[in-house]
Design an enzyme around this catalytic site. Sequence first.
Site, PDB file in Angstrom:
ATOM      1  CG  ASP A 127      34.241  36.707  50.704  1.00  0.00           C
ATOM      2  OD1 ASP A 127      33.660  35.904  49.953  1.00  0.00           O
ATOM      3  OD2 ASP A 127      34.388  37.903  50.423  1.00  0.00           O
ATOM      4  CG  HIS A 158      37.370  40.737  41.996  1.00  0.00           C
ATOM      5  ND1 HIS A 158      36.685  41.939  41.969  1.00  0.00           N
ATOM      6  CD2 HIS A 158      37.769  40.576  43.293  1.00  0.00           C
ATOM      7  CE1 HIS A 158      36.660  42.463  43.192  1.00  0.00           C
ATOM      8  NE2 HIS A 158      37.315  41.659  44.007  1.00  0.00           N
ATOM      9  CD  GLU A 198      33.495  42.145  47.247  1.00  0.00           C
ATOM     10  OE1 GLU A 198      33.414  41.120  47.975  1.00  0.00           O
ATOM     11  OE2 GLU A 198      34.546  42.794  47.101  1.00  0.00           O
ATOM     12  CD  GLU A 226      31.812  37.303  47.367  1.00  0.00           C
ATOM     13  OE1 GLU A 226      31.897  36.206  47.977  1.00  0.00           O
ATOM     14  OE2 GLU A 226      32.410  38.330  47.719  1.00  0.00           O
ATOM     15  CG  ASP A 260      31.494  40.240  50.881  1.00  0.00           C
ATOM     16  OD1 ASP A 260      31.086  40.583  51.994  1.00  0.00           O
ATOM     17  OD2 ASP A 260      32.710  40.138  50.596  1.00  0.00           O
ATOM     18  CE1 TYR A 313      44.553  48.098  51.129  1.00  0.00           C
ATOM     19  CE2 TYR A 313      45.034  45.762  50.917  1.00  0.00           C
ATOM     20  CZ  TYR A 313      45.243  47.071  50.516  1.00  0.00           C
ATOM     21  OH  TYR A 313      46.130  47.332  49.511  1.00  0.00           O
ATOM     22  CB  THR A 325      34.119  39.995  43.408  1.00  0.00           C
ATOM     23  OG1 THR A 325      33.977  40.597  44.676  1.00  0.00           O
ATOM     24  CG2 THR A 325      33.361  40.788  42.363  1.00  0.00           C
TER      25      THR A 325
HETATM   26 MN    MN Z   1      33.797  39.278  48.929  1.00  0.00          MN
END
Ligand code: MN
Length: 429
Positions: free
Chosen positions: A123, A130, A198, A200, A232, A243, A358
């Site tokens: 990804d 974004h 998201e 995409e 996503d 994260y 995104t």
């Molecule tokens: Mn994504």
Amino acid sequence: MSDLDDTLDPALRSWVESANEPLTDFPLQNLPFGRFRIAPDAGWRLGVAIGDQVLDLQTCGLVDTADMNQLMARGPAARRALRSALSQGLRAGSPLQSSWKEALHPQAAVEMGVPCEIGDYTDFYTSIHHATTVGRQFRPDNPLLPNYKWVPIGYHGRSSTIGVSGQSFPRPWGQTRAATAPEGSPPSFGPCRRLDYELELGVFIGSGNAPGSPVPIASAEDQVFGLTLFNDWSARDIQGWEYQPLGPFLSKNFASTVSPWIVTMEALAPFRRPFHRAEGDPAPLPYLDSPANRERGAFDIQLEVWLQTARMREAGHAGDRISSSNYADAYWTVAQLVAHHTVNGCALRPGDLFGTGTLSGPAPDQGGSLLELSAGGKQPFTLSTGEQRSFLEDGDTVILKASCERAGTRRIGFGECRGTVLPAAAYPA
Ligand code: MN
């Protein structure tokens, strides 16, 4: 890069009448590939969408395989030859009409599958709008990190939970801890409370490259089979806690949804656009730059997100369109993603999938996620039913759509990418 050829002639008409309707996503000029079956115990077949029908490619003798990855591996010349044969045979007046009629199935009567076996999934993060909006929520003074304009940012995802349009999945469980929680406090464990989508596009790889053989940008698009819609799904509260420092993990890999039809690079050729960076932005490094990429590396693809709540569904309401954007606003092109992904010798294989990241536009109502549309949950918005949303509720269906229109060409579309959030399942004892 593909050229305009007679399969794109806007005057072409098909003997499949539904393909001639002005608003169909699948006129004769599109011819996207997918996998379908006519019964749950029947095998998957390769097909092409034409109007509201699917044409079975094996029955009409055009392919000798039911394996989409094999078709993808054959590369662009074979794909163009197949497209040309399909276009000829489906044109009004074709002598093949009587035999190919037997190979048609109504789309409404077949089940569509994930279009190929997806080996690896990556990804990206190609929308600067974004990246800036989301970055501002976390770092108001420094929204865009210093690598953004130099490196097409990405992470390796997981293919095991990618499903096809129509997918539903339970709200995921996980660890969360609010950014505002006192330092040192333990995280909570429970169902996600900030579930998001998201918007995409998916990029499907065709022939791929050998390990140790970077793909130069000049031939990068030869490695691409075509594009799909891609959702996503993202658990923002899980993402916010997990994260750092290695990026998204369980906040992303519980479900992703792809649309069933792969729109080929040939069908997208009339919708190419010049690719420009804003005045004052650095030029990409030479391996990410080429004259062709500047002249026509971008694609004008109009994108939409629709939200249908459970209440809307019960009332027979198709949903509200909650945002729209355009792929031409992305900061990195498909060719740049392929060149970058392989620059170190990484191998791409037939059927590998990239998410573009995104795809948000420059305006506030062009956010490709609820994280943007609700300003991180701080500004809930009201739907036509009076219901409010900042993140997804159980029973919500998200529908992504895309289409390409340009004067002097035939409009084409991507179909739909639809998915529904189910209540969290009980966590196993
Ligand atoms: Mn994504």
